[in-house]
Motif scaffolding. Structure first.
Motif, mmCIF file in Angstrom:
data_model
loop_
_atom_site.group_PDB
_atom_site.id
_atom_site.type_symbol
_atom_site.label_atom_id
_atom_site.label_comp_id
_atom_site.label_asym_id
_atom_site.label_seq_id
_atom_site.Cartn_x
_atom_site.Cartn_y
_atom_site.Cartn_z
ATOM 1 N N ASP A 123 0.828 -1.204 0.000
ATOM 2 C CA ASP A 123 0.000 0.000 0.000
ATOM 3 C C ASP A 123 0.865 1.258 0.000
ATOM 4 O OD1 ASP A 123 -2.612 1.244 0.083
ATOM 5 O OD2 ASP A 123 -2.109 1.838 2.142
ATOM 6 N N CYS A 124 1.958 1.218 0.709
ATOM 7 C CA CYS A 124 2.874 2.364 0.737
ATOM 8 C C CYS A 124 3.365 2.668 -0.685
ATOM 9 C CB CYS A 124 4.049 2.073 1.669
ATOM 10 S SG CYS A 124 5.288 3.389 1.735
ATOM 11 N N ASP A 125 3.747 1.625 -1.410
ATOM 12 C CA ASP A 125 4.192 1.822 -2.794
ATOM 13 C C ASP A 125 3.049 2.300 -3.689
ATOM 14 O OD1 ASP A 125 6.849 1.047 -2.331
ATOM 15 O OD2 ASP A 125 6.381 -1.071 -2.650
ATOM 16 N N SER A 126 1.866 1.736 -3.476
ATOM 17 C CA SER A 126 0.708 2.076 -4.309
ATOM 18 C C SER A 126 0.298 3.537 -4.167
ATOM 19 C CB SER A 126 -0.481 1.192 -3.951
ATOM 20 O OG SER A 126 -0.189 -0.147 -4.227
ATOM 21 N N VAL A 127 0.426 4.077 -2.969
ATOM 22 C CA VAL A 127 0.054 5.481 -2.748
ATOM 23 C C VAL A 127 0.903 6.388 -3.629
ATOM 24 C CG1 VAL A 127 0.077 7.350 -1.045
ATOM 25 C CG2 VAL A 127 -0.826 5.127 -0.428
ATOM 26 N N PHE A 128 2.189 6.104 -3.700
ATOM 27 C CA PHE A 128 3.062 6.919 -4.545
ATOM 28 C C PHE A 128 2.694 6.753 -6.021
ATOM 29 C CE2 PHE A 128 5.663 7.070 -0.748
ATOM 30 C CZ PHE A 128 6.154 8.363 -0.789
#
Length: 159
Positions: A123-128
């Motif tokens: 999710d951290c990667d997806s937000v970016f």
């Protein structure tokens, strides 16, 4: 002269045997089929029991997630970084929940907790990606995902 050749062969054979046996004594067998052997070896080290290796993996996930959180906090403030910090806090809680499941022998629950943890790293990667930005802590989240994958692999050895 022939004696020297046999003596040399004997020493080479002995050294090879010692290296092989020492590797297995240090838990090398647990990582043989791991998705990331290097990460697995760094966690398993001298453990030969999958339960103890799983405990070590959970502790490593908590520690490394806290480190990633500190790295994220050092980045310029943004919506994405704030979201990653929140995701890391939730991931830590899931790993701690997983440790409780592990100690209770609930391996399927542990597997679910580690999968949930992985989803928060993703999710951290997806937000970016959603904001069209590059994740400045992408190496940290990749490292955390690798550790989580090793954790999932070790859980399969317990089930």
């Amino acid at each position: 002269m022939v004696f020297k050749d046999y003596a040399f062969f004997y020493y080479v054979f002995l050294a090879t045997a010692i290296i092989l046996f020492t590797g297995h004594a240090h838990g090398a067998g647990l990582c043989d089929n791991s998705p990331n052997k290097q990460v697995c070896y760094s966690i398993v080290y001298n453990r030969t029991d999958p339960h103890n290796a799983s405990v070590a993996t959970c502790h490593k996930l908590v520690y490394e997630t806290k480190v990633a959180k500190v790295v994220a906090q050092r980045q310029p403030k943004s919506i994405e970084i704030d979201r990653c910090i929140l995701d890391f806090n939730i991931a830590i809680n899931y790993v701690k929940l997983g440790l409780t499941s592990l100690e209770a022998g609930k391996y399927e629950d542990l597997k679910s907790d580690i999968n949930a943890t992985k989803s928060f790293y993703n999710d951290c990667d997806s937000v970016f990606e959603n904001y069209g930005n590059t994740n400045p802590i992408g190496k940290s989240t990749k490292h955390l995902e690798d550790i989580a994958n090793v954790g999932l692999y070790l859980v399969t050895l317990l089930i």
